[in-house]
Design an enzyme around this catalytic site. Structure first.
Site, PDB file in Angstrom:
ATOM      1  N   ASP A 161     -16.119  35.200  14.027  1.00 49.07           N
ATOM      2  CA  ASP A 161     -16.461  36.214  15.036  1.00 49.07           C
ATOM      3  C   ASP A 161     -15.175  36.856  15.557  1.00 49.07           C
ATOM      4  O   ASP A 161     -14.312  36.151  16.092  1.00 49.07           O
ATOM      5  CB  ASP A 161     -17.207  35.570  16.215  1.00 49.07           C
ATOM      6  CG  ASP A 161     -18.605  35.050  15.850  1.00 49.07           C
ATOM      7  OD1 ASP A 161     -18.786  34.554  14.711  1.00 49.07           O
ATOM      8  OD2 ASP A 161     -19.506  35.116  16.708  1.00 49.07           O
ATOM      9  N   LYS A 224     -22.082  42.372  16.878  1.00 49.21           N
ATOM     10  CA  LYS A 224     -22.324  41.475  18.009  1.00 49.21           C
ATOM     11  C   LYS A 224     -21.984  42.210  19.302  1.00 49.21           C
ATOM     12  O   LYS A 224     -21.053  43.017  19.322  1.00 49.21           O
ATOM     13  CB  LYS A 224     -21.435  40.235  17.793  1.00 49.21           C
ATOM     14  CG  LYS A 224     -21.400  39.236  18.939  1.00 49.21           C
ATOM     15  CD  LYS A 224     -20.543  38.014  18.549  1.00 49.21           C
ATOM     16  CE  LYS A 224     -20.234  37.146  19.759  1.00 49.21           C
ATOM     17  NZ  LYS A 224     -19.355  36.014  19.444  1.00 49.21           N
ATOM     18  N   LYS A 260     -26.020  40.072  16.566  1.00 50.73           N
ATOM     19  CA  LYS A 260     -25.822  38.891  17.417  1.00 50.73           C
ATOM     20  C   LYS A 260     -25.689  39.357  18.860  1.00 50.73           C
ATOM     21  O   LYS A 260     -24.917  40.261  19.167  1.00 50.73           O
ATOM     22  CB  LYS A 260     -24.581  38.100  16.994  1.00 50.73           C
ATOM     23  CG  LYS A 260     -24.335  36.885  17.912  1.00 50.73           C
ATOM     24  CD  LYS A 260     -23.248  35.957  17.370  1.00 50.73           C
ATOM     25  CE  LYS A 260     -22.846  34.923  18.416  1.00 50.73           C
ATOM     26  NZ  LYS A 260     -21.773  34.020  17.944  1.00 50.73           N
TER      27      LYS A 260
END
Length: 309
Positions: A161, A224, A260
């Site tokens: 991430d 995300k 996400k």
């Protein structure tokens, strides 16, 4: 093109976007997607989705599904090997206790704890995720980002991430922004890449739309919302805007990328809101942990509490 944008003079850089009368590739990509609309328009769409569908999704079945899409996360300055080991143990202990409830999708930590999670984790099918690349600000050297990503993957991370460089985004330095993500993506090898847009810092639907498009065309496997550090976390409006981009991206390229949601998702109610938006905009194909994740720490306990023993 990269160097023309490095000034912070506040001048309008629109003249850089035209090359010999040709639109540059970034603006060409933007033009394939519908405009995001104002905050007011996006808000109306979101409210209508939630008013019509949120209640019907608040069921034990949906909560079980959401449980299996959680990235159980610990990203604090006081994480220790022991505290992370305990986190992995929680996941191990849950395994098999409720055959009808899938275990969490992943455990997400800082890079130095990837090895700890790898040693501690015995639960099947739970991925190891690591933040990397100068998280949470992304304001470091490209070489460091690439090395940190590679080291996290070598330590055993299945997923990485990272935060988009918003400084480049605000300068419209799309060349360096996309190169940054592409290099990190290459450094991931087989690992999945989740690119954090930091929607709370981008603020407007139009900025969120553009950032999502840039991330996807740079190779993001997931987009995300937030880091949960220093800026407001996820909002239904931001998630709606990102879902619209994912839908269009799929229709243009045939590729399904994931979403996400993270930053402030604490209760089953919060989670069902986001589930509902994803379901209504992207459809059932996205409602699995290959394409839908929620990053959270206290959500797991709330859902398990709601479901009872």
């Amino acid at each position: 093109m990269a160097h023309e944008h490095n000034c912070s003079c506040g001048h309008d850089h629109d003249h850089d976007h035209e090359h010999d009368g040709q639109m540059d590739k970034y603006h060409e990509a933007f033009s394939k997607f519908d405009p995001a609309g104002t905050e007011e328009i996006v808000g109306k769409h979101v409210n209508s989705i939630l008013e019509n569908h949120e209640k019907e999704n608040f069921t034990p079945e949906v909560l079980k599904q959401i449980h299996g899409c959680i990235d159980l996360t610990s990203l604090t300055s006081i994480d220790t090997k022991e505290s992370i080991w305990k986190l992995a143990d929680k996941v191990n202990d849950f395994e098999g206790t409720r055959p009808d409830v899938p275990n969490v999708a992943a455990i997400c930590t800082y890079p130095i704890f990837v090895e700890t999670v790898k040693q501690a984790l015995t639960a099947q099918n739970v991925k190891i995720a690591s933040v990397a690349a100068g998280f949470p600000s992304s304001q470091t050297f490209m070489e460091i980002k690439i090395a940190e990503t590679a080291m996290a993957v070598m330590s055993g991370a299945d997923e990485i991430d990272v935060v988009m460089n918003l400084g480049y985004f605000l300068e419209e330095n799309y060349e360096e922004l996309t190169e940054d993500i592409q290099e990190i993506k290459e450094s991931c090898r087989e690992a999945k890449l989740k690119v954090i847009l930091e929607t709370g810092a981008l603020v407007t639907p139009e900025n969120i739309r553009k950032a999502a498009i840039l991330a996807l065309y740079s190779g993001a496997d997931f987009i995300k919302t937030s880091t949960g550090k220093g800026y407001p976390g996820a909002t239904p409006e931001a998630v709606y805007t990102m879902c619209k981009v994912l839908k269009k991206y799929h229709s243009i390229t045939g590729n399904k990328a994931g979403i996400k949601i993270s930053g402030g998702v604490r209760t089953a109610e919060d989670a069902v809101k986001y589930y509902t938006i994803v379901k209504e905009v992207l459809g059932n194909d996205w409602l699995n942990n290959e394409l839908f994740r929620i990053g959270a720490s206290s959500l797991v306990e709330d859902i398990e509490h709601r479901l009872g023993k």
